[in-house]
Motif scaffolding. Structure first.
Motif, PDB file in Angstrom:
ATOM      1  N   TYR A   1      27.714  46.829  33.544  1.00  0.00           N
ATOM      2  CA  TYR A   1      29.113  46.837  32.861  1.00  0.00           C
ATOM      3  C   TYR A   1      29.771  47.744  33.738  1.00  0.00           C
ATOM      4  O   TYR A   1      31.208  48.199  33.324  1.00  0.00           O
ATOM      5  CB  TYR A   1      29.029  47.228  31.641  1.00  0.00           C
ATOM      6  N   GLY A   2      29.549  48.237  35.104  1.00  0.00           N
ATOM      7  CA  GLY A   2      30.468  49.300  35.718  1.00  0.00           C
ATOM      8  C   GLY A   2      31.737  48.738  36.247  1.00  0.00           C
ATOM      9  O   GLY A   2      31.580  47.580  36.933  1.00  0.00           O
ATOM     10  N   VAL A   3      32.657  49.630  36.430  1.00  0.00           N
ATOM     11  CA  VAL A   3      34.144  49.163  36.845  1.00  0.00           C
ATOM     12  C   VAL A   3      34.069  48.888  38.491  1.00  0.00           C
ATOM     13  O   VAL A   3      34.392  48.183  39.155  1.00  0.00           O
ATOM     14  CB  VAL A   3      35.047  49.937  36.178  1.00  0.00           C
ATOM     15  N   ILE A   4      32.833  49.748  39.220  1.00  0.00           N
ATOM     16  CA  ILE A   4      32.882  49.810  40.469  1.00  0.00           C
ATOM     17  C   ILE A   4      32.396  48.531  40.859  1.00  0.00           C
ATOM     18  O   ILE A   4      32.846  47.917  42.092  1.00  0.00           O
ATOM     19  CB  ILE A   4      32.038  51.137  40.952  1.00  0.00           C
ATOM     20  N   ASN A   5      31.379  47.888  40.237  1.00  0.00           N
ATOM     21  CA  ASN A   5      30.702  46.684  40.728  1.00  0.00           C
ATOM     22  C   ASN A   5      31.554  45.568  40.423  1.00  0.00           C
ATOM     23  O   ASN A   5      31.805  44.777  41.487  1.00  0.00           O
ATOM     24  CB  ASN A   5      29.356  46.498  39.976  1.00  0.00           C
ATOM     25  N   SER A   6      32.240  45.629  39.326  1.00  0.00           N
ATOM     26  CA  SER A   6      33.323  44.353  39.176  1.00  0.00           C
ATOM     27  C   SER A   6      34.498  44.524  40.012  1.00  0.00           C
ATOM     28  O   SER A   6      34.845  43.364  40.353  1.00  0.00           O
ATOM     29  CB  SER A   6      33.490  44.350  37.889  1.00  0.00           C
ATOM     30  N   THR A   7      34.881  45.637  40.338  1.00  0.00           N
ATOM     31  CA  THR A   7      35.951  45.748  41.250  1.00  0.00           C
ATOM     32  C   THR A   7      35.498  45.362  42.924  1.00  0.00           C
ATOM     33  O   THR A   7      36.234  44.616  43.549  1.00  0.00           O
ATOM     34  CB  THR A   7      36.479  47.159  41.126  1.00  0.00           C
ATOM     35  N   LEU A   8      34.459  45.637  43.227  1.00  0.00           N
ATOM     36  CA  LEU A   8      34.075  45.265  44.455  1.00  0.00           C
ATOM     37  C   LEU A   8      33.483  43.882  44.482  1.00  0.00           C
ATOM     38  O   LEU A   8      33.913  43.420  45.639  1.00  0.00           O
ATOM     39  CB  LEU A   8      32.843  46.278  44.792  1.00  0.00           C
ATOM     40  N   SER A   9      33.093  43.569  43.541  1.00  0.00           N
ATOM     41  CA  SER A   9      32.912  42.140  43.509  1.00  0.00           C
ATOM     42  C   SER A   9      34.246  40.992  43.738  1.00  0.00           C
ATOM     43  O   SER A   9      34.129  40.054  44.053  1.00  0.00           O
ATOM     44  CB  SER A   9      31.996  41.658  42.426  1.00  0.00           C
ATOM     45  N   ARG A  10      35.195  41.598  43.332  1.00  0.00           N
ATOM     46  CA  ARG A  10      36.377  40.899  43.563  1.00  0.00           C
ATOM     47  C   ARG A  10      36.688  40.761  45.110  1.00  0.00           C
ATOM     48  O   ARG A  10      37.735  39.887  45.243  1.00  0.00           O
ATOM     49  CB  ARG A  10      37.370  41.542  42.863  1.00  0.00           C
ATOM     50  N   ILE A  11      36.170  41.459  45.959  1.00  0.00           N
ATOM     51  CA  ILE A  11      36.536  41.253  47.401  1.00  0.00           C
ATOM     52  C   ILE A  11      35.818  40.336  47.805  1.00  0.00           C
ATOM     53  O   ILE A  11      34.602  40.228  47.931  1.00  0.00           O
ATOM     54  CB  ILE A  11      36.368  42.573  47.809  1.00  0.00           C
ATOM     55  N   PRO A  12      36.268  39.304  48.509  1.00  0.00           N
ATOM     56  CA  PRO A  12      35.763  37.982  49.225  1.00  0.00           C
ATOM     57  C   PRO A  12      34.577  38.763  50.086  1.00  0.00           C
ATOM     58  O   PRO A  12      34.782  39.580  51.018  1.00  0.00           O
ATOM     59  CB  PRO A  12      36.986  37.597  49.915  1.00  0.00           C
ATOM     60  N   GLY A  13      33.439  38.076  49.827  1.00  0.00           N
ATOM     61  CA  GLY A  13      32.322  38.237  50.665  1.00  0.00           C
ATOM     62  C   GLY A  13      31.427  39.248  50.357  1.00  0.00           C
ATOM     63  O   GLY A  13      30.253  39.725  50.769  1.00  0.00           O
ATOM     64  N   LEU A  14      31.763  40.073  49.113  1.00  0.00           N
ATOM     65  CA  LEU A  14      30.756  40.941  48.396  1.00  0.00           C
ATOM     66  C   LEU A  14      30.407  40.657  46.905  1.00  0.00           C
ATOM     67  O   LEU A  14      31.387  39.883  46.393  1.00  0.00           O
ATOM     68  CB  LEU A  14      31.664  42.540  48.488  1.00  0.00           C
ATOM     69  N   ASP A  15      29.445  41.017  47.025  1.00  0.00           N
ATOM     70  CA  ASP A  15      28.489  40.519  45.558  1.00  0.00           C
ATOM     71  C   ASP A  15      27.875  41.965  45.038  1.00  0.00           C
ATOM     72  O   ASP A  15      26.691  42.031  45.458  1.00  0.00           O
ATOM     73  CB  ASP A  15      27.587  39.411  45.672  1.00  0.00           C
ATOM     74  N   PHE A  16      28.561  42.652  44.153  1.00  0.00           N
ATOM     75  CA  PHE A  16      27.792  43.768  43.704  1.00  0.00           C
ATOM     76  C   PHE A  16      27.498  43.485  42.154  1.00  0.00           C
ATOM     77  O   PHE A  16      27.169  44.645  41.530  1.00  0.00           O
ATOM     78  CB  PHE A  16      28.812  45.093  43.763  1.00  0.00           C
ATOM     79  N   GLN A  17      27.470  42.619  41.832  1.00  0.00           N
ATOM     80  CA  GLN A  17      26.916  42.260  40.222  1.00  0.00           C
ATOM     81  C   GLN A  17      25.335  42.627  39.949  1.00  0.00           C
ATOM     82  O   GLN A  17      24.774  42.219  40.788  1.00  0.00           O
ATOM     83  CB  GLN A  17      27.105  40.848  39.721  1.00  0.00           C
ATOM     84  N   GLY A  18      25.256  43.508  39.075  1.00  0.00           N
ATOM     85  CA  GLY A  18      23.994  43.986  38.830  1.00  0.00           C
ATOM     86  C   GLY A  18      23.357  45.029  39.945  1.00  0.00           C
ATOM     87  O   GLY A  18      22.237  45.210  40.000  1.00  0.00           O
ATOM     88  N   HIS A  19      24.377  45.394  40.665  1.00  0.00           N
ATOM     89  CA  HIS A  19      23.695  46.401  42.006  1.00  0.00           C
ATOM     90  C   HIS A  19      23.537  48.009  41.224  1.00  0.00           C
ATOM     91  O   HIS A  19      24.318  48.206  40.605  1.00  0.00           O
ATOM     92  CB  HIS A  19      24.929  46.514  42.989  1.00  0.00           C
TER      93      HIS A  19
END
Length: 333
Positions: free
Chosen positions: A169-187
């Motif tokens: 549920y982290g804001v950092i992961n959800s924000t980075l995942s919005r960048i095209p080509g990045l997938d930080f969900q569950g990181h």
């Protein structure tokens, strides 16, 4: 006047003459001034005497006990029974200094401290210089925000950053995942110690920047505007004005703040301990954590105190440099 009247008016031959007028008898001249000067010289020491006694009781006595315990072998049995632990001399220090893991932890601590202090001082100076160009009400709002961040308890700050870096549920992961080509969900940021120390370093820097910004901004207000204008008229660019005019004025304050940051960041404990759920992994051991683990997890209290004493010795040079800067500043003033 008759001869009889003259004899009656004359004082007896064996009587002592009266003391001279304008001078008190029986007291040396200037004695009152000397007493006042002596009392005035002792007054500052009498005023700070209770504070010195309190500091000695709070800090000096535990330090003495730490030194004594580092030359003993205190275990759990001696702690609970109250028996006197056996003396082992320098055995604890030789064991620690001969352990490669200790030097690995020391190198990690120094590297973490250098990165945190460098980023703290750089960002703090940039924000402080930016505050000079802000409107008064914006500067007031920023100052209030800095003071609020500075006054936030460490437990609250680490809880906020744990939530920001949460794998689900982290804001950092959800924000980075919005960048095209990045997938930080569950990181999970703490599986890799380099990434984990990045989050921990962010907590340290975030908590230290307010003090640095406010202190450096106060120093920047003391830079004479006339010198800056004269340097600009002589053809100096922005970097030249900062390098030759601004920084020499704020240099004593900058050095003292940087020295304090070195001492604080070298002794980091709470940020690592709380971010790792009160159970730091070996990969996240800094000297403070390493001393704690030795003392309370391994029940080797003497080794823990010996590591703490070595840490104090490592920082003694930095503390001496800080005191030297204070004395130099006092001489200049």
């Amino acid at each position: 006047m008759t001869a009889a009247d003259t004899e009656a008016a004359a004082p007896p031959a064996d009587s002592e003459p009266p003391p001279p007028t304008g001078r008190k008898s029986g007291r040396p001249k200037g004695g009152g001034r000397a007493t006042a000067r002596t009392g005035g010289a002792l007054l500052p020491y009498l005023l700070i005497g209770p504070a010195i006694v309190a500091i000695a009781a709070i800090f000096a006595w535990p330090l003495v006990q730490t030194v004594i315990m580092s030359f003993q072998d205190m275990g759990r049995r001696e702690l609970w029974t109250g028996d006197s632990p056996p003396w082992v001399g320098f055995e604890q220090f030789s064991t620690i200094l001969g352990d490669s893991h200790f030097w690995s932890v020391t190198f990690k601590t120094v590297l973490f401290m250098v990165v945190c202090v460098s980023l703290t001082m750089s960002l703090g100076l940039l924000i402080a210089m930016s505050m000079q160009r802000m409107s008064p009400w914006v500067r007031l709002l920023l100052t209030g925000a800095l003071i609020a961040a500075w006054s936030m308890p460490l437990l609250v700050a680490t809880s906020v950053f744990r939530w920001l870096s949460d794998s689900d549920y982290g804001v950092i992961n959800s924000t980075l995942s919005r960048i095209p080509g990045l997938d930080f969900q569950g990181h999970n940021w703490f599986l890799n110690p380099w990434q984990g120390f990045t989050i921990i370093g962010a907590v340290v820097i975030w908590g230290a920047i307010p003090f640095v910004v406010i202190t450096l901004y106060a120093a920047l207000t003391q830079v004479p505007k006339e010198l800056e204008e004269a340097a600009k008229l002589d053809g100096a660019n922005s970097w030249g004005v900062f390098h030759h005019v601004v920084f020499p004025v704020i240099k004593p304050v900058f050095q003292m703040v940087a020295t304090l940051s070195v001492i604080w960041d070298f002794n980091i404990f709470g940020q690592v301990f709380l971010m790792r759920g009160n159970k730091p992994e070996p990969e996240y051991e800094l000297l403070g954590i390493y001393s704690f683990q030795k003392a309370f997890t391994s029940s080797s209290f003497s080794q823990g105190t010996a590591i703490a004493l070595i840490t104090v010795l490592l920082l003694s040079g930095v503390a001496a440099y800080y005191l030297r800067q204070l004395l130099k500043t006092g001489e200049v003033e």
